[in-house]
Motif scaffolding. Structure first.
Motif, short mmCIF file in Angstrom:
data_model
loop_
_atom_site.label_atom_id
_atom_site.label_comp_id
_atom_site.label_asym_id
_atom_site.label_seq_id
_atom_site.Cartn_x
_atom_site.Cartn_y
_atom_site.Cartn_z
N ALA A 162 -20.04 28.34 -6.95
CA ALA A 162 -21.24 28.56 -6.12
C ALA A 162 -21.85 27.23 -5.69
O ALA A 162 -22.30 27.08 -4.56
CB ALA A 162 -22.26 29.40 -6.89
N SER A 163 -21.89 26.27 -6.63
CA SER A 163 -22.44 24.95 -6.29
C SER A 163 -21.63 24.27 -5.20
O SER A 163 -22.17 23.66 -4.28
CB SER A 163 -22.48 24.05 -7.52
OG SER A 163 -23.33 24.58 -8.49
N LYS A 202 -21.43 22.67 0.78
CA LYS A 202 -20.51 22.50 1.90
C LYS A 202 -19.29 21.72 1.50
O LYS A 202 -18.75 20.94 2.27
CB LYS A 202 -21.23 21.86 3.08
CG LYS A 202 -22.39 22.69 3.56
CD LYS A 202 -22.86 22.18 4.89
CE LYS A 202 -24.10 22.77 5.34
NZ LYS A 202 -24.55 23.88 5.63
N ASN A 203 -18.93 21.86 0.27
CA ASN A 203 -17.73 21.22 -0.22
C ASN A 203 -16.70 22.32 -0.45
O ASN A 203 -16.36 22.68 -1.54
CB ASN A 203 -18.04 20.46 -1.51
CG ASN A 203 -17.02 19.41 -1.83
OD1 ASN A 203 -15.98 19.36 -1.18
ND2 ASN A 203 -17.33 18.60 -2.80
N ARG A 204 -16.20 22.86 0.66
CA ARG A 204 -15.35 24.04 0.64
C ARG A 204 -14.00 23.78 -0.02
O ARG A 204 -13.44 24.67 -0.61
CB ARG A 204 -15.16 24.57 2.05
CG ARG A 204 -16.50 24.94 2.68
CD ARG A 204 -16.36 26.14 3.58
NE ARG A 204 -17.63 26.42 4.18
CZ ARG A 204 -18.42 27.37 3.77
NH1 ARG A 204 -18.08 28.12 2.77
NH2 ARG A 204 -19.56 27.59 4.36
N GLU A 205 -13.53 22.55 0.06
CA GLU A 205 -12.22 22.28 -0.57
C GLU A 205 -12.33 22.41 -2.11
O GLU A 205 -11.44 22.93 -2.76
CB GLU A 205 -11.72 20.87 -0.25
CG GLU A 205 -11.38 20.66 1.19
CD GLU A 205 -12.58 20.15 1.99
OE1 GLU A 205 -13.51 19.56 1.40
OE2 GLU A 205 -12.59 20.37 3.21
N ALA A 248 -14.52 24.27 -3.70
CA ALA A 248 -14.69 25.70 -4.00
C ALA A 248 -13.37 26.41 -3.92
O ALA A 248 -13.05 27.27 -4.75
CB ALA A 248 -15.67 26.31 -3.01
N ALA A 249 -12.54 26.07 -2.91
CA ALA A 249 -11.23 26.70 -2.80
C ALA A 249 -10.35 26.33 -3.95
O ALA A 249 -9.60 27.16 -4.49
CB ALA A 249 -10.60 26.34 -1.47
N GLY A 250 -10.44 25.08 -4.42
CA GLY A 250 -9.62 24.64 -5.55
C GLY A 250 -10.03 25.31 -6.86
O GLY A 250 -9.18 25.67 -7.68
N ILE A 251 -11.35 25.46 -7.03
CA ILE A 251 -11.83 26.14 -8.26
C ILE A 251 -11.41 27.59 -8.23
O ILE A 251 -10.98 28.14 -9.22
CB ILE A 251 -13.35 25.97 -8.42
CG1 ILE A 251 -13.68 24.50 -8.71
CG2 ILE A 251 -13.88 26.84 -9.53
CD1 ILE A 251 -15.13 24.19 -8.72
#
Length: 194
Positions: free
Chosen positions: A180-181, A186-189, A191-194
């Motif tokens: 969520a953080s 706006k650090n989508r990469e 978030a996608a990696g997590i």
């Protein structure tokens, strides 16, 4: 001051056995030696061992053996009871025939045999019941100890189960927080990696 007779576990029953017999022997010695001048140490020991201890431990041992189930023969338990009864009666008979009759404590009348039997039955039942009570009290303490141990094991299993549930839940919550953080920052990469 901690009591000698405080029984917290089945292991403490050795202390109770010793304390009971020390008390009983002291009381019996005091009563016999102070009132009967013909009473000797040998007579006291023979009478105490056969009249008091035999009935007590014959029933106690028979009940202990019955707890083991099929491993011990039924006839062995009966033999223990009969042996305890026989030794106790033999000591009574010896006392009445050789000691009490010659000292005049018991008159030699037709009632002497009845007095012998009545005294034997009363004394045998007295210590027989002591043995029963002691065995059942020890069994009660042992069952309480086993129940306490089972309760502790149950609590340990519940605690382990709750820990097993908490650890994955905590991990998933932590990963969800990072996701969520990262998504809000706006650090989508990330978030996608997590």
């Amino acid at each position: 001051m901690r009591s000698i007779l405080k029984v917290g576990s089945a292991k403490d029953f050795k202390k109770v056995h010793i304390a009971f017999w020390v008390f009983w022997l002291a009381l019996s010695a005091l009563l016999n030696f102070s009132t009967k001048e013909y009473f000797t140490l040998g007579l006291f020991l023979v009478r105490t061992l056969s009249v008091n201890i035999c009935p007590f431990y014959s029933v106690y041992a028979a009940l202990k053996l019955s707890k083991k189930g099929e491993k011990v023969n039924y006839w062995l338990r009966i033999l223990l009871l009969v042996l305890g009864m026989g030794l106790s009666y033999g000591a009574h008979w010896y006392y009445f025939v050789h000691v009490a009759a010659h000292t005049g404590e018991i008159p030699q009348t037709a009632f002497a045999g009845k007095i012998l039997v009545a005294s034997f039955i009363a004394n045998y039942l007295y210590f027989f019941l002591f043995g029963l009570m002691f065995y059942f009290f020890e069994d009660l303490v042992q069952k309480r100890e086993e129940a306490k141990l089972a309760e502790n094991k149950r609590h340990a299993a519940e605690t382990a189960f709750l820990r097993a549930q908490i650890n994955p839940h905590f991990l998933l919550n932590t990963l969800n927080f990072f996701y969520a953080s990262a998504a809000l920052g706006k650090n989508r990469e990330l978030a996608a990696g997590i």
